[in-house]
Design a protein around this motif. Structure first.
Motif, short mmCIF file in Angstrom:
data_model
loop_
_atom_site.label_atom_id
_atom_site.label_comp_id
_atom_site.label_asym_id
_atom_site.label_seq_id
_atom_site.Cartn_x
_atom_site.Cartn_y
_atom_site.Cartn_z
N ALA A 131 0.49 6.75 -8.54
CA ALA A 131 1.57 5.77 -8.58
C ALA A 131 1.14 4.53 -9.36
O ALA A 131 0.03 4.02 -9.17
CB ALA A 131 1.99 5.37 -7.18
N ASP A 132 2.03 4.06 -10.22
CA ASP A 132 1.79 2.90 -11.07
C ASP A 132 2.76 1.79 -10.67
O ASP A 132 3.98 1.95 -10.81
CB ASP A 132 2.00 3.30 -12.53
N LYS A 133 2.22 0.67 -10.19
CA LYS A 133 3.06 -0.42 -9.70
C LYS A 133 3.95 -1.03 -10.78
O LYS A 133 4.96 -1.66 -10.47
CB LYS A 133 2.19 -1.51 -9.08
N TYR A 191 7.99 2.34 -8.43
CA TYR A 191 6.75 2.77 -9.05
C TYR A 191 6.98 3.85 -10.09
O TYR A 191 7.82 4.75 -9.90
CB TYR A 191 5.79 3.33 -8.01
N GLY A 192 6.23 3.77 -11.18
CA GLY A 192 6.11 4.92 -12.06
C GLY A 192 5.19 5.94 -11.41
O GLY A 192 4.27 5.56 -10.68
N TYR A 223 -2.92 3.61 -13.20
CA TYR A 223 -2.42 3.98 -11.88
C TYR A 223 -3.22 3.34 -10.76
O TYR A 223 -4.44 3.25 -10.83
CB TYR A 223 -2.39 5.50 -11.74
N HIS A 224 -2.49 2.90 -9.74
CA HIS A 224 -3.10 2.12 -8.67
C HIS A 224 -3.38 2.94 -7.42
O HIS A 224 -4.26 2.58 -6.63
CB HIS A 224 -2.17 0.96 -8.31
N TYR A 225 -2.61 3.98 -7.20
CA TYR A 225 -2.75 4.78 -5.98
C TYR A 225 -2.83 6.25 -6.36
O TYR A 225 -2.14 6.71 -7.28
CB TYR A 225 -1.57 4.55 -5.04
N TRP A 226 -3.66 6.98 -5.61
CA TRP A 226 -3.89 8.40 -5.89
C TRP A 226 -3.82 9.22 -4.61
O TRP A 226 -4.20 8.76 -3.54
CB TRP A 226 -5.28 8.60 -6.51
N GLY A 227 -3.34 10.45 -4.76
CA GLY A 227 -3.39 11.40 -3.67
C GLY A 227 -4.73 12.10 -3.63
O GLY A 227 -5.61 11.84 -4.46
N GLN A 284 0.85 -1.19 0.00
CA GLN A 284 0.00 0.00 0.00
C GLN A 284 0.89 1.24 0.00
O GLN A 284 1.88 1.32 0.72
CB GLN A 284 -0.91 0.01 1.23
N VAL A 285 0.53 2.21 -0.81
CA VAL A 285 1.25 3.48 -0.90
C VAL A 285 0.28 4.61 -0.61
O VAL A 285 -0.83 4.63 -1.14
CB VAL A 285 1.87 3.66 -2.30
N GLN A 286 0.70 5.52 0.21
CA GLN A 286 -0.09 6.73 0.46
C GLN A 286 0.64 7.92 -0.15
O GLN A 286 1.85 8.07 0.01
CB GLN A 286 -0.30 6.95 1.94
#
Length: 124
Positions: free
Chosen positions: A98-100, A32-33, A111-115, A1-3
């Motif tokens: 962020a793209d794993k 991550y990209g 992209y998998h994670y967003w701010g 998990q990325v925040q």
């Protein structure tokens, strides 16, 4: 998990500059990209810039080429978007993602994670 936590947005006059920052948590940030997207009221989210996992490759939407620069600092787990010569049409909420896969995609679905986003307003 990325925040991901963005900062650096604000109000600026046309022709001015801002630097957005995106601080990432997690030990896998360096693999991550990373991308920056933006969304104006009533419009779809659109690609702005992306950088691959190593920082060696970047991609920009045509309208920001020569004005915006994306970069990353692996030691600080942070990605930046330097925005110069800002125009009123750059006004939007800017999101970091962020793209794993580590790639520098221009596709929002990659992209998998967003701010949470940071507001940028450029006055004429």
């Amino acid at each position: 998990q990325v925040q991901l936590v963005e900062s650096g947005g604000g109000l600026v006059q046309a022709g001015g500059s801002l630097r957005l920052s995106c601080a990432a948590s997690g030990r896998t940030f360096s693999t991550y990209g990373m991308g920056w997207f933006r969304q104006a009221p009533g419009k779809e989210r659109e690609f702005v810039a992306a950088i691959n996992w190593s920082g060696g490759s970047t991609n920009y939407r045509d309208s920001v080429k020569g004005r915006f620069t994306i970069s990353r600092d692996a030691f600080k787990n942070t990605v930046y978007l330097q925005m110069n010569s800002l125009k009123p049409e750059d006004t939007a909420v800017y999101y970091c993602a962020a793209d794993k896969s580590g790639y520098y995609s221009d596709n929002v679905r990659s992209y998998h994670y967003w701010g949470q986003g940071t507001q940028v307003t450029v006055s004429s």
